[in-house]
Design a protein around this motif. Structure first.
Motif, PDB file in Angstrom:
ATOM      1  N   PRO A  33       6.383  20.175  49.757  1.00  0.00           N
ATOM      2  CA  PRO A  33       6.702  18.794  49.363  1.00  0.00           C
ATOM      3  C   PRO A  33       8.035  18.725  48.599  1.00  0.00           C
ATOM      4  N   ALA A  34       8.812  17.688  48.879  1.00  0.00           N
ATOM      5  CA  ALA A  34      10.137  17.533  48.274  1.00  0.00           C
ATOM      6  C   ALA A  34      10.067  17.467  46.748  1.00  0.00           C
ATOM      7  N   ASP A  35       8.974  16.928  46.206  1.00  0.00           N
ATOM      8  CA  ASP A  35       8.882  16.794  44.748  1.00  0.00           C
ATOM      9  C   ASP A  35       8.550  18.110  44.049  1.00  0.00           C
ATOM     10  N   SER A  36       8.317  19.178  44.824  1.00  0.00           N
ATOM     11  CA  SER A  36       8.063  20.485  44.211  1.00  0.00           C
ATOM     12  C   SER A  36       9.274  21.403  44.311  1.00  0.00           C
ATOM     13  N   VAL A  37      10.430  20.808  44.659  1.00  0.00           N
ATOM     14  CA  VAL A  37      11.646  21.595  44.910  1.00  0.00           C
ATOM     15  C   VAL A  37      12.750  21.195  43.936  1.00  0.00           C
ATOM     16  N   GLU A  38      13.415  22.208  43.374  1.00  0.00           N
ATOM     17  CA  GLU A  38      14.622  21.963  42.574  1.00  0.00           C
ATOM     18  C   GLU A  38      15.761  22.757  43.201  1.00  0.00           C
ATOM     19  N   TRP A  39      16.902  22.102  43.372  1.00  0.00           N
ATOM     20  CA  TRP A  39      18.062  22.723  44.025  1.00  0.00           C
ATOM     21  C   TRP A  39      19.027  23.262  42.983  1.00  0.00           C
ATOM     22  N   PHE A  40      19.565  24.453  43.257  1.00  0.00           N
ATOM     23  CA  PHE A  40      20.556  25.104  42.404  1.00  0.00           C
ATOM     24  C   PHE A  40      21.734  25.450  43.320  1.00  0.00           C
ATOM     25  N   VAL A  41      22.864  24.778  43.119  1.00  0.00           N
ATOM     26  CA  VAL A  41      24.001  24.922  44.043  1.00  0.00           C
ATOM     27  C   VAL A  41      25.236  25.397  43.296  1.00  0.00           C
ATOM     28  N   ASP A  42      25.804  26.517  43.754  1.00  0.00           N
ATOM     29  CA  ASP A  42      27.028  27.075  43.166  1.00  0.00           C
ATOM     30  C   ASP A  42      28.146  27.102  44.192  1.00  0.00           C
ATOM     31  N   LYS A  43      29.348  26.874  43.719  1.00  0.00           N
ATOM     32  CA  LYS A  43      30.553  27.095  44.510  1.00  0.00           C
ATOM     33  C   LYS A  43      31.356  28.143  43.757  1.00  0.00           C
ATOM     34  N   ALA A  44      30.983  29.417  43.978  1.00  0.00           N
ATOM     35  CA  ALA A  44      31.565  30.522  43.224  1.00  0.00           C
ATOM     36  C   ALA A  44      31.359  31.829  43.977  1.00  0.00           C
ATOM     37  N   SER A  45      32.167  32.800  43.654  1.00  0.00           N
ATOM     38  CA  SER A  45      32.077  34.119  44.273  1.00  0.00           C
ATOM     39  C   SER A  45      30.738  34.779  43.965  1.00  0.00           C
ATOM     40  N   GLY A  46      30.309  35.642  44.867  1.00  0.00           N
ATOM     41  CA  GLY A  46      29.079  36.392  44.664  1.00  0.00           C
ATOM     42  C   GLY A  46      29.311  37.767  44.072  1.00  0.00           C
ATOM     43  N   LYS A  47      30.528  37.993  43.545  1.00  0.00           N
ATOM     44  CA  LYS A  47      30.843  39.335  43.026  1.00  0.00           C
ATOM     45  C   LYS A  47      30.063  39.665  41.759  1.00  0.00           C
ATOM     46  N   ASP A  48      29.665  38.645  41.016  1.00  0.00           N
ATOM     47  CA  ASP A  48      28.848  38.872  39.818  1.00  0.00           C
ATOM     48  C   ASP A  48      27.866  37.721  39.665  1.00  0.00           C
ATOM     49  N   LEU A  49      27.096  37.732  38.596  1.00  0.00           N
ATOM     50  CA  LEU A  49      26.037  36.735  38.414  1.00  0.00           C
ATOM     51  C   LEU A  49      26.430  35.590  37.485  1.00  0.00           C
ATOM     52  N   HIS A  50      27.678  35.523  37.085  1.00  0.00           N
ATOM     53  CA  HIS A  50      28.119  34.489  36.143  1.00  0.00           C
ATOM     54  C   HIS A  50      28.510  33.230  36.907  1.00  0.00           C
ATOM     55  N   ARG A  51      27.464  32.470  37.257  1.00  0.00           N
ATOM     56  CA  ARG A  51      27.630  31.225  38.001  1.00  0.00           C
ATOM     57  C   ARG A  51      26.713  30.194  37.365  1.00  0.00           C
ATOM     58  N   PRO A  52      27.196  28.982  37.138  1.00  0.00           N
ATOM     59  CA  PRO A  52      26.407  27.983  36.391  1.00  0.00           C
ATOM     60  C   PRO A  52      25.017  27.717  36.972  1.00  0.00           C
ATOM     61  N   ALA A  53      24.929  27.431  38.265  1.00  0.00           N
ATOM     62  CA  ALA A  53      23.627  27.102  38.847  1.00  0.00           C
ATOM     63  C   ALA A  53      22.712  28.330  38.871  1.00  0.00           C
ATOM     64  N   PHE A  54      23.295  29.510  39.125  1.00  0.00           N
ATOM     65  CA  PHE A  54      22.474  30.721  39.125  1.00  0.00           C
ATOM     66  C   PHE A  54      21.914  30.980  37.728  1.00  0.00           C
ATOM     67  N   GLU A  55      22.721  30.776  36.698  1.00  0.00           N
ATOM     68  CA  GLU A  55      22.241  30.965  35.327  1.00  0.00           C
ATOM     69  C   GLU A  55      21.135  29.953  34.994  1.00  0.00           C
ATOM     70  N   ARG A  56      21.256  28.718  35.504  1.00  0.00           N
ATOM     71  CA  ARG A  56      20.185  27.726  35.315  1.00  0.00           C
ATOM     72  C   ARG A  56      18.910  28.165  36.028  1.00  0.00           C
ATOM     73  N   LEU A  57      19.073  28.714  37.241  1.00  0.00           N
ATOM     74  CA  LEU A  57      17.908  29.225  37.982  1.00  0.00           C
ATOM     75  C   LEU A  57      17.235  30.358  37.206  1.00  0.00           C
ATOM     76  N   GLN A  58      18.044  31.258  36.652  1.00  0.00           N
ATOM     77  CA  GLN A  58      17.483  32.365  35.870  1.00  0.00           C
ATOM     78  C   GLN A  58      16.692  31.830  34.666  1.00  0.00           C
ATOM     79  N   ARG A  59      17.216  30.805  34.016  1.00  0.00           N
ATOM     80  CA  ARG A  59      16.490  30.207  32.884  1.00  0.00           C
ATOM     81  C   ARG A  59      15.166  29.593  33.355  1.00  0.00           C
ATOM     82  N   ALA A  60      15.204  28.935  34.516  1.00  0.00           N
ATOM     83  CA  ALA A  60      13.983  28.331  35.069  1.00  0.00           C
ATOM     84  C   ALA A  60      12.946  29.416  35.377  1.00  0.00           C
ATOM     85  N   VAL A  61      13.411  30.547  35.904  1.00  0.00           N
ATOM     86  CA  VAL A  61      12.501  31.670  36.171  1.00  0.00           C
ATOM     87  C   VAL A  61      11.920  32.174  34.858  1.00  0.00           C
TER      88      VAL A  61
END
Length: 193
Positions: A33-61
Motif C-alpha cells: 500500500p502507498a501509505d506504508s511507503v516512504e521515499w528517500f531520493v539522493d542525487k549524489a555519488s555512491g562513492k561513500d555514504l554521506h548523502r542526505p536522503a541515505f542518512e535520513r534512511l539510516q536514521r529511520a532504520v
C-alpha cells in the motif's frame, strides 16, 4: 510492513524517474500500500555514504520506522564494497527485509549476503573502471594541451564536513579516508576559517 524506498542517481542533472517507475511497478505488483511507503531520493555519488536522503534512511532504520527497504539496483546503495556490505549486513541483522527490484533478489539470509558481496564488488570495480577512464581521458587531454585542471576555488570535499568529523573524534587519517581526500587537505580544511 513499513517500506523505505531508496533511489539514487550520481549527479543533479540526472533523472530519477526510471528508477521510481520500476520501484512503483514492483510495489504495486507486490500489493504494498502507498501509505506504508516512504521515499528517500539522493542525487549524489555512491562513492561513500554521506548523502542526505541515505542518512535520513539510516536514521529511520535506527529508529525502527521502516521494516523493509527496496532499491532499484544494489549499487544504488553504494559503489564501495565495504560500505555496501556493512550497511546491508547491519540492516539484515536488524531483521529488515532488503530487496533489489531489478535484480530480483531478496538479501535476507546467508545466500542473500553472499550475493550482495558479489554484486557490491562488481559495483566497486565499475567505479574504479570509471576513474581509470577519467584519468586516461585527462592524460590524453593534457598531451593535446587542452586540459588545465580543476577550476580554482573548487573543493574535493566540504571543509564543514571535515570539521564535523573532527568533532566526532576522528583523526586526520580517518577523515581523509571518509572524504576521499589527502591528510594535507584535511589539515588545510580544519585550519581554514
Amino acid at each position: 510492513m513499513r517500506w523505505g524506498i531508496y533511489v539514487r542517481v550520481s549527479s543533479t542533472d540526472q533523472n530519477t524517474s526510471a528508477q521510481e517507475r520500476e520501484l512503483r511497478r514492483w510495489l504495486d505488483g507486490n500489493g504494498v500500500p502507498a501509505d506504508s511507503v516512504e521515499w528517500f531520493v539522493d542525487k549524489a555519488s555512491g562513492k561513500d555514504l554521506h548523502r542526505p536522503a541515505f542518512e535520513r534512511l539510516q536514521r529511520a532504520v535506527f529508529n525502527g520506522e521502516v521494516d523493509a527497504i527496496a532499491v532499484w539496483k544494489l549499487d544504488r546503495l553504494s559503489r564501495n564494497l565495504r560500505d555496501g556490505i556493512n550497511t546491508l549486513a547491519d540492516w539484515c541483522d536488524r531483521g529488515l527485509r532488503v530487496v533489489s527490484v531489478t535484480q530480483q533478489i531478496d538479501f535476507n539470509g546467508a545466500v542473500g549476503k553472499m550475493l550482495a558481496a558479489v554484486l557490491l564488488g562488481i559495483a566497486e570495480m565499475e567505479r574504479e573502471s570509471i576513474r581509470e577512464r577519467q584519468a586516461a581521458g585527462i592524460a590524453a587531454a593534457k598531451e593535446r594541451g587542452i586540459y588545465s585542471g580543476r577550476k580554482r576555488g573548487t573543493l574535493k570535499a566540504k571543509p564543514k564536513r571535515a570539521k564535523e568529523l573532527r568533532a566526532r573524534g576522528l583523526s586526520d587519517a580517518e577523515i581523509a579516508i571518509a572524504l576521499g581526500i589527502s591528510r594535507r587537505t584535511v589539515q588545510r580544511y580544519l585550519h581554514a576559517n
